[in-house]
Design an enzyme around this catalytic site. Structure first.
Site, PDB file in Angstrom:
ATOM      1  N   HIS A 267       5.211  -5.211   9.019  1.00  0.00           N
ATOM      2  CA  HIS A 267       4.859  -4.294   7.466  1.00  0.00           C
ATOM      3  C   HIS A 267       6.387  -4.550   7.000  1.00  0.00           C
ATOM      4  CE1 HIS A 267       6.040  -1.737   4.443  1.00  0.00           C
ATOM      5  NE2 HIS A 267       4.531  -1.513   4.298  1.00  0.00           N
TER       6      HIS A 267
ATOM      7  N   LYS B 183       1.618  -9.854   2.513  1.00  0.00           N
ATOM      8  CA  LYS B 183       3.554  -8.826   2.129  1.00  0.00           C
ATOM      9  C   LYS B 183       4.220  -9.893   0.801  1.00  0.00           C
ATOM     10  CE  LYS B 183       4.500  -5.632   2.889  1.00  0.00           C
ATOM     11  NZ  LYS B 183       4.111  -4.219   2.493  1.00  0.00           N
TER      12      LYS B 183
ATOM     13  N   ASP C 213      -2.303   7.290   8.861  1.00  0.00           N
ATOM     14  CA  ASP C 213      -1.956   7.299   9.593  1.00  0.00           C
ATOM     15  C   ASP C 213      -2.690   7.819  10.534  1.00  0.00           C
ATOM     16  OD1 ASP C 213      -0.134   5.501   8.390  1.00  0.00           O
ATOM     17  OD2 ASP C 213       1.545   7.572   7.869  1.00  0.00           O
TER      18      ASP C 213
ATOM     19  N   GLU D 175      -6.044  -1.268   8.335  1.00  0.00           N
ATOM     20  CA  GLU D 175      -5.350  -2.345   7.816  1.00  0.00           C
ATOM     21  C   GLU D 175      -3.760  -2.377   8.702  1.00  0.00           C
ATOM     22  OE1 GLU D 175      -1.875  -1.980   5.371  1.00  0.00           O
ATOM     23  OE2 GLU D 175      -2.060  -0.718   7.275  1.00  0.00           O
TER      24      GLU D 175
ATOM     25  N   HIS E 290      -4.682   2.791   9.177  1.00  0.00           N
ATOM     26  CA  HIS E 290      -3.099   2.437   9.135  1.00  0.00           C
ATOM     27  C   HIS E 290      -1.840   1.937   9.447  1.00  0.00           C
ATOM     28  CE1 HIS E 290       0.618   3.055   6.022  1.00  0.00           C
ATOM     29  NE2 HIS E 290       0.307   2.076   5.701  1.00  0.00           N
ATOM     30  N   ARG E 291      -2.228   0.893   9.509  1.00  0.00           N
ATOM     31  CA  ARG E 291      -1.465  -0.071  10.674  1.00  0.00           C
ATOM     32  C   ARG E 291      -1.735   0.518  11.860  1.00  0.00           C
ATOM     33  NH1 ARG E 291       4.492   1.524   7.777  1.00  0.00           N
ATOM     34  NH2 ARG E 291       3.841   1.564   5.306  1.00  0.00           N
TER      35      ARG E 291
ATOM     36  N   ASP F 207      -0.468  -5.589   8.401  1.00  0.00           N
ATOM     37  CA  ASP F 207      -0.027  -6.603   7.386  1.00  0.00           C
ATOM     38  C   ASP F 207       0.467  -7.609   7.723  1.00  0.00           C
ATOM     39  OD1 ASP F 207       1.112  -4.274   5.513  1.00  0.00           O
ATOM     40  OD2 ASP F 207       1.743  -3.319   7.023  1.00  0.00           O
TER      41      ASP F 207
ATOM     42  N   GLU G 192      -3.063  -6.754   4.619  1.00  0.00           N
ATOM     43  CA  GLU G 192      -2.583  -6.663   3.326  1.00  0.00           C
ATOM     44  C   GLU G 192      -1.475  -8.106   3.535  1.00  0.00           C
ATOM     45  OE1 GLU G 192       1.044  -4.348   0.995  1.00  0.00           O
ATOM     46  OE2 GLU G 192      -0.100  -3.139   2.665  1.00  0.00           O
TER      47      GLU G 192
END
Length: 240
Positions: free
Chosen positions: A49, A111, A229, A34, A7-8, A36, A109
């Site tokens: 993000h 945003k 994470d 992942e 995640h990120r 953003d 993702e």
């Protein structure tokens, strides 16, 4: 086999949404990352993000009001001072170029649930095809109209509806969007939702899963994947 997405990147141990974070996630053995995407003032898809740079960089202001040149000069070593001078806001193109020589998955993702960036979908999809990553990318968003637009631009790409709450029969809702997956907040992914969604051809990948108990539950439920994470911790549990 449950896929593990950083995640990120590896946001628990590295500055989120930066190249060091993405590299750490992949080096840990994660199946994918992942990230953003927003648009800069001059229309460049950039990886960060928040709508503003205030939280994760040493700058101030909204991403949409800063040029890519201004954004890339900011220090993005948020929470991890040891990365100062090494962690910056990357362009989406930089991440895709780096990804193109490997085979891991990318969840991008969009945003655009708060700021309606003009042509964000077209620009992101164009770059995905430029780097021939269409079979390795999932496009997700809380803006479900945006997902419909993505599907109209290219039905070849997988889209996934981000869900911040429980829905009645989310697998049927996903089909109305022509989405192939749902990405629910982790507490909305119970055994009923996972089983019936995946039995109906809708992959389930909850976010953001950082505790071992939930990870073990998702492995046991044969969930399609999840976002964490701490990909290294998830990989260690998966091996056990």
């Amino acid at each position: 086999m449950t896929k593990i997405f950083g995640h990120r990147g590896a946001a628990g141990t590295c500055p989120e949404n930066t190249m060091p974070s993405f590299k750490a996630a992949i080096e840990s053995g994660a199946d994918g990352i992942e990230l953003d995407v927003h648009l800069s003032k001059d229309g460049v898809p950039v990886v960060i993000h928040d709508e503003s740079v205030d939280r994760t960089t040493n700058g101030k202001g909204f991403v949409k009001d800063l040029t890519f040149s201004q954004l890339k000069n900011l220090d993005a070593s948020y929470l991890f001072p040891e990365y100062s001078g090494k962690a910056f806001i990357p362009s989406l193109e930089e991440v895709l170029a780096w990804s193109s020589s490997s085979d891991f998955l990318l969840n991008i993702e969009l945003k655009n649930d708060r700021i309606p960036y003009q042509d964000l979908e077209e620009k992101v999809i164009q770059q995905i095809f430029t780097y021939k990553l269409q079979n390795r990318v999932i496009l997700s968003s809380f803006n479900h109209e945006s997902l419909m637009l993505c599907h109209r631009i290219s039905s070849e790409l997988e889209t996934a509806a981000l869900l911040s709450e429980r829905l009645f029969e989310p697998w049927n809702y996903a089909k109305t969007l022509s989405a192939r997956a749902i990405h629910p907040v982790h507490y909305a992914a119970d055994p009923h939702v996972i089983f019936h969604s995946q039995a109906n051809g809708i992959q389930v990948r909850p976010f953001t899963v950082n505790d071992e108990q939930t990870m073990q539950f998702l492995f046991k439920a044969e969930c399609a994947g999840f976002f964490t994470d701490y990909p290294e911790k998830a990989l260690s549990l998966k091996k056990k």
